[in-house]
Motif scaffolding. Structure first.
Motif, short mmCIF file in Angstrom:
data_model
loop_
_atom_site.label_atom_id
_atom_site.label_comp_id
_atom_site.label_asym_id
_atom_site.label_seq_id
_atom_site.Cartn_x
_atom_site.Cartn_y
_atom_site.Cartn_z
N PHE A 11 1.82 -17.97 -17.20
CA PHE A 11 2.17 -16.67 -16.64
C PHE A 11 2.00 -16.73 -15.13
O PHE A 11 1.04 -17.29 -14.63
CB PHE A 11 1.25 -15.58 -17.22
CG PHE A 11 1.49 -14.21 -16.65
CD1 PHE A 11 2.57 -13.45 -17.07
CD2 PHE A 11 0.64 -13.69 -15.69
CE1 PHE A 11 2.80 -12.18 -16.55
CE2 PHE A 11 0.86 -12.43 -15.16
CZ PHE A 11 1.94 -11.67 -15.59
N VAL A 12 2.95 -16.17 -14.41
CA VAL A 12 2.86 -16.09 -12.97
C VAL A 12 3.14 -14.66 -12.55
O VAL A 12 3.97 -13.97 -13.16
CB VAL A 12 3.81 -17.10 -12.27
CG1 VAL A 12 5.25 -16.77 -12.56
CG2 VAL A 12 3.56 -17.18 -10.79
N SER A 13 2.42 -14.19 -11.54
CA SER A 13 2.64 -12.85 -11.01
C SER A 13 2.45 -12.88 -9.50
O SER A 13 1.40 -13.32 -9.01
CB SER A 13 1.64 -11.86 -11.63
OG SER A 13 1.86 -10.56 -11.12
N GLU A 14 3.45 -12.44 -8.78
CA GLU A 14 3.39 -12.34 -7.33
C GLU A 14 3.76 -10.92 -6.95
O GLU A 14 4.61 -10.29 -7.59
CB GLU A 14 4.33 -13.34 -6.66
CG GLU A 14 3.91 -14.78 -6.85
CD GLU A 14 2.54 -15.10 -6.27
OE1 GLU A 14 2.20 -14.58 -5.18
OE2 GLU A 14 1.80 -15.87 -6.92
N SER A 15 3.12 -10.40 -5.91
CA SER A 15 3.38 -9.02 -5.51
C SER A 15 3.26 -8.87 -4.00
O SER A 15 2.65 -9.71 -3.33
CB SER A 15 2.40 -8.08 -6.20
OG SER A 15 1.07 -8.40 -5.82
N THR A 16 3.84 -7.78 -3.51
CA THR A 16 3.77 -7.49 -2.08
C THR A 16 4.06 -6.01 -1.85
O THR A 16 4.69 -5.35 -2.68
CB THR A 16 4.78 -8.34 -1.28
OG1 THR A 16 4.51 -8.23 0.12
CG2 THR A 16 6.21 -7.94 -1.56
N VAL A 17 3.60 -5.52 -0.73
CA VAL A 17 4.02 -4.20 -0.25
C VAL A 17 5.13 -4.45 0.76
O VAL A 17 4.98 -5.26 1.68
CB VAL A 17 2.86 -3.44 0.42
CG1 VAL A 17 3.37 -2.17 1.09
CG2 VAL A 17 1.78 -3.10 -0.59
N ILE A 18 6.25 -3.80 0.57
CA ILE A 18 7.36 -3.90 1.50
C ILE A 18 7.43 -2.59 2.27
O ILE A 18 7.56 -1.52 1.69
CB ILE A 18 8.69 -4.19 0.77
CG1 ILE A 18 8.59 -5.56 0.09
CG2 ILE A 18 9.87 -4.12 1.74
CD1 ILE A 18 9.82 -5.98 -0.66
N GLU A 19 7.30 -2.70 3.58
CA GLU A 19 7.25 -1.52 4.44
C GLU A 19 8.66 -1.02 4.72
O GLU A 19 9.17 -1.12 5.83
CB GLU A 19 6.48 -1.84 5.71
CG GLU A 19 5.01 -2.14 5.41
CD GLU A 19 4.21 -2.49 6.65
OE1 GLU A 19 4.79 -2.72 7.73
OE2 GLU A 19 2.97 -2.53 6.52
N ALA A 20 9.25 -0.50 3.68
CA ALA A 20 10.59 0.09 3.74
C ALA A 20 10.61 1.19 2.68
O ALA A 20 9.79 1.17 1.75
CB ALA A 20 11.65 -0.95 3.45
N PRO A 21 11.52 2.13 2.79
CA PRO A 21 11.59 3.18 1.78
C PRO A 21 11.78 2.62 0.38
O PRO A 21 12.57 1.70 0.15
CB PRO A 21 12.80 4.02 2.21
CG PRO A 21 12.92 3.77 3.67
CD PRO A 21 12.50 2.34 3.87
N PHE A 22 11.05 3.19 -0.56
CA PHE A 22 11.09 2.75 -1.95
C PHE A 22 12.51 2.62 -2.47
O PHE A 22 12.90 1.60 -3.06
CB PHE A 22 10.28 3.74 -2.81
CG PHE A 22 10.54 3.60 -4.28
CD1 PHE A 22 9.92 2.61 -5.02
CD2 PHE A 22 11.42 4.46 -4.92
CE1 PHE A 22 10.17 2.47 -6.37
CE2 PHE A 22 11.68 4.32 -6.27
CZ PHE A 22 11.05 3.33 -6.99
N ALA A 23 13.34 3.65 -2.28
CA ALA A 23 14.71 3.66 -2.82
C ALA A 23 15.54 2.51 -2.25
O ALA A 23 16.33 1.89 -2.98
CB ALA A 23 15.39 4.99 -2.56
N GLU A 24 15.35 2.21 -0.99
CA GLU A 24 16.11 1.13 -0.36
C GLU A 24 15.76 -0.22 -1.01
O GLU A 24 16.63 -1.04 -1.26
CB GLU A 24 15.81 1.09 1.14
CG GLU A 24 16.65 0.12 1.91
CD GLU A 24 16.40 0.18 3.41
OE1 GLU A 24 16.82 -0.76 4.09
OE2 GLU A 24 15.79 1.16 3.89
N VAL A 25 14.49 -0.42 -1.30
CA VAL A 25 14.05 -1.67 -1.94
C VAL A 25 14.56 -1.71 -3.39
O VAL A 25 15.14 -2.71 -3.83
CB VAL A 25 12.52 -1.81 -1.89
CG1 VAL A 25 12.05 -3.03 -2.66
CG2 VAL A 25 12.04 -1.87 -0.44
#
Length: 152
Positions: A11-25
């Motif tokens: 199992f692999v899991s990678e995550s990040t916060v993207i500093e852009a509007p949620f809907a755009e992402v």
């Protein structure tokens, strides 16, 4: 003869916060559009011969690898897609993988209004440590590319 395989989680899991509007992402997360942001992909488009009941996309990577991925689940309410690899050229060294990309709106704190993205992969038990490491780094690179594509 002894087995020299290194026991590993599949199992692999990678995550990040993207500093852009949620809907755009969230609107970038469509299998047929991954080449629009993922620098490792040369192209991604609907696979010829896919029937109307299945969403199958062909990903052609810059290194020449070709994957056909099938969308297994999608929710525009819970903001995730799940897909599996159904064919590969060259052949994979493992039997299967099912991946999910989920986008969450950050609702409070320093990143309020931005997107938190998690990309997981569940591999068959015959995937070795090098497969899991490769998946980890590919997801990290793709998440960084996704962030760049929305101006972060």
């Amino acid at each position: 003869m002894s087995d020299t395989r290194i026991p590993t989680s599949t199992f692999v899991s990678e995550s990040t916060v993207i500093e852009a509007p949620f809907a755009e992402v969230w609107h970038k997360i469509k299998l047929a559009n991954f080449a629009d942001f993922w620098s490792k992909l040369e192209k991604s488009d609907a696979s010829h011969g896919a029937n109307h009941e299945a969403d199958v996309v062909k990903w052609k990577f810059i290194d020449g690898t070709e994957l056909e991925v099938k969308q297994e689940a999608h929710s525009s309410i819970d903001h995730y897609i799940t897909y599996s690899v159904i064919s590969s050229k060259p052949a994979l060294t493992y039997s299967s993988v099912v991946s999910t990309i989920r986008v969450y709106p950050v609702t409070t704190g320093k990143h309020e209004g931005h997107a938190y993205v998690v990309w997981t992969g569940n591999f068959s038990s015959d995937a070795d440590a090098s497969v899991i490491e490769d998946a980890k780094f590919k997801r990290r690179e793709a998440l960084a590319d996704l962030a760049k594509s929305v101006g972060q």
